[in-house]
Scaffold this motif. Structure first.
Motif, PDB file in Angstrom:
ATOM      1  N   GLY A 108      13.499  40.183  49.213  1.00 38.05           N
ATOM      2  CA  GLY A 108      13.292  39.173  50.243  1.00 38.05           C
ATOM      3  C   GLY A 108      13.013  37.861  49.540  1.00 38.05           C
ATOM      4  O   GLY A 108      13.854  37.361  48.805  1.00 38.05           O
ATOM      5  N   TYR A 109      11.793  37.326  49.695  1.00 35.36           N
ATOM      6  CA  TYR A 109      11.408  36.115  48.983  1.00 35.36           C
ATOM      7  C   TYR A 109      11.346  36.411  47.484  1.00 35.36           C
ATOM      8  O   TYR A 109      10.909  37.488  47.061  1.00 35.36           O
ATOM      9  N   ARG A 110      11.799  35.451  46.675  1.00 40.17           N
ATOM     10  CA  ARG A 110      11.675  35.547  45.217  1.00 40.17           C
ATOM     11  C   ARG A 110      11.095  34.245  44.675  1.00 40.17           C
ATOM     12  O   ARG A 110      11.537  33.167  45.072  1.00 40.17           O
ATOM     13  N   CYS A 111      10.143  34.358  43.763  1.00 40.95           N
ATOM     14  CA  CYS A 111       9.676  33.164  43.054  1.00 40.95           C
ATOM     15  C   CYS A 111      10.766  32.777  42.043  1.00 40.95           C
ATOM     16  O   CYS A 111      11.683  33.557  41.770  1.00 40.95           O
ATOM     17  N   GLU A 112      10.681  31.580  41.494  1.00 45.43           N
ATOM     18  CA  GLU A 112      11.711  31.110  40.563  1.00 45.43           C
ATOM     19  C   GLU A 112      11.844  32.026  39.351  1.00 45.43           C
ATOM     20  O   GLU A 112      12.960  32.309  38.909  1.00 45.43           O
ATOM     21  N   ASN A 113      10.721  32.484  38.806  1.00 47.81           N
ATOM     22  CA  ASN A 113      10.773  33.348  37.620  1.00 47.81           C
ATOM     23  C   ASN A 113      11.500  34.654  37.913  1.00 47.81           C
ATOM     24  O   ASN A 113      12.351  35.093  37.141  1.00 47.81           O
ATOM     25  N   TYR A 114      11.174  35.279  39.036  1.00 51.12           N
ATOM     26  CA  TYR A 114      11.817  36.549  39.366  1.00 51.12           C
ATOM     27  C   TYR A 114      13.293  36.345  39.712  1.00 51.12           C
ATOM     28  O   TYR A 114      14.142  37.152  39.348  1.00 51.12           O
ATOM     29  N   ASN A 115      13.603  35.241  40.386  1.00 51.34           N
ATOM     30  CA  ASN A 115      14.992  34.946  40.714  1.00 51.34           C
ATOM     31  C   ASN A 115      15.836  34.827  39.440  1.00 51.34           C
ATOM     32  O   ASN A 115      16.947  35.349  39.376  1.00 51.34           O
ATOM     33  N   LYS A 116      15.287  34.148  38.424  1.00 46.95           N
ATOM     34  CA  LYS A 116      15.995  34.050  37.134  1.00 46.95           C
ATOM     35  C   LYS A 116      16.153  35.422  36.503  1.00 46.95           C
ATOM     36  O   LYS A 116      17.220  35.765  35.992  1.00 46.95           O
ATOM     37  N   LYS A 117      15.095  36.208  36.549  1.00 46.28           N
ATOM     38  CA  LYS A 117      15.106  37.543  35.927  1.00 46.28           C
ATOM     39  C   LYS A 117      16.197  38.437  36.506  1.00 46.28           C
ATOM     40  O   LYS A 117      16.844  39.174  35.777  1.00 46.28           O
TER      41      LYS A 117
ATOM     42  N   LYS B 255      20.809  29.553  41.397  1.00 47.74           N
ATOM     43  CA  LYS B 255      19.803  28.504  41.223  1.00 47.74           C
ATOM     44  C   LYS B 255      19.216  28.026  42.552  1.00 47.74           C
ATOM     45  O   LYS B 255      18.025  27.783  42.660  1.00 47.74           O
ATOM     46  N   ASN B 256      20.049  27.905  43.584  1.00 48.65           N
ATOM     47  CA  ASN B 256      19.580  27.458  44.901  1.00 48.65           C
ATOM     48  C   ASN B 256      19.597  28.600  45.901  1.00 48.65           C
ATOM     49  O   ASN B 256      19.894  28.405  47.084  1.00 48.65           O
ATOM     50  N   SER B 257      19.259  29.782  45.457  1.00 52.47           N
ATOM     51  CA  SER B 257      19.291  30.976  46.299  1.00 52.47           C
ATOM     52  C   SER B 257      18.399  30.821  47.529  1.00 52.47           C
ATOM     53  O   SER B 257      17.277  30.314  47.434  1.00 52.47           O
ATOM     54  N   PRO B 258      18.877  31.273  48.699  1.00 52.96           N
ATOM     55  CA  PRO B 258      18.019  31.248  49.889  1.00 52.96           C
ATOM     56  C   PRO B 258      16.807  32.168  49.744  1.00 52.96           C
ATOM     57  O   PRO B 258      15.828  32.017  50.467  1.00 52.96           O
ATOM     58  N   HIS B 259      16.836  33.087  48.797  1.00 53.60           N
ATOM     59  CA  HIS B 259      15.673  33.942  48.538  1.00 53.60           C
ATOM     60  C   HIS B 259      14.470  33.101  48.093  1.00 53.60           C
ATOM     61  O   HIS B 259      13.325  33.472  48.337  1.00 53.60           O
TER      62      HIS B 259
END
Length: 164
Positions: free
Chosen positions: A82-91, A96-100
């Motif tokens: 669902g929601y992701r912080c920037e660090n987890y999104n990168k991981k 880069k502009n993910s709606p997550h």
């Protein structure tokens, strides 16, 4: 909760822990929430189990959609993200502009073509028009909350980001 910087509180610096949200939600909606689908905590960031307070309304909207899906689905809903912080999104290799990053999207595990068809049909019926299928292992169905500035979108996306 994180929060105050320089004595001033900003909605983007205030975070809500998953435990706080669950207590409040269960009080409001009863035990149905706990048994309706697999773990609401999957909507919170996997690494920090938080969401910025400013995006909580998005999580609540996603939860309502997931409850509607769960009530009509013969399949259990398995929430991968669902929601992701920037660090987890990168991981996880997110865009880069993910709606997550704003709590506007959910990824569901889909185990069969029947489940995929059912979920797409139900999502379209309730007004979700931004859907992406990732057929790689694990097979994922991604959907986003409607946003006024975005046009409807449906894609089959392979690893590497190519749309089919």
């Amino acid at each position: 909760m994180r929060g105050m910087e320089g004595g001033r509180s900003s909605p983007f610096h205030k975070f809500i822990k998953m435990e706080e949200f669950m207590k409040e939600t269960i009080l409001k909606e009863g035990k149905e929430l706990e048994i309706s689908f697999t773990k609401i905590d999957s909507l919170f960031c996997r690494c920090c189990q938080e969401i910025p307070a400013a995006y909580l309304k998005n999580l609540i909207a996603l939860k309502r959609i997931l409850l509607r899906l769960a009530r009509s689905s013969p399949f259990p809903l398995i929430i991968l993200s669902g929601y992701r912080c920037e660090n987890y999104n990168k991981k996880v290799g997110g865009e880069k502009n993910s709606p997550h990053l704003k709590g506007l999207a959910v990824d569901l595990l889909v185990k069969s073509p029947e489940e995929r068809f059912f979920l797409i049909k139900q999502l379209l019926l309730i007004g979700i028009s931004r859907i992406v299928l990732y057929p790689d292992l694990p097979p994922v169905l991604h959907f986003e909350l409607p946003q006024h500035s975005l046009k409807p979108f449906f894609a089959l996306r392979l690893k590497g980001g190519k749309d089919v």
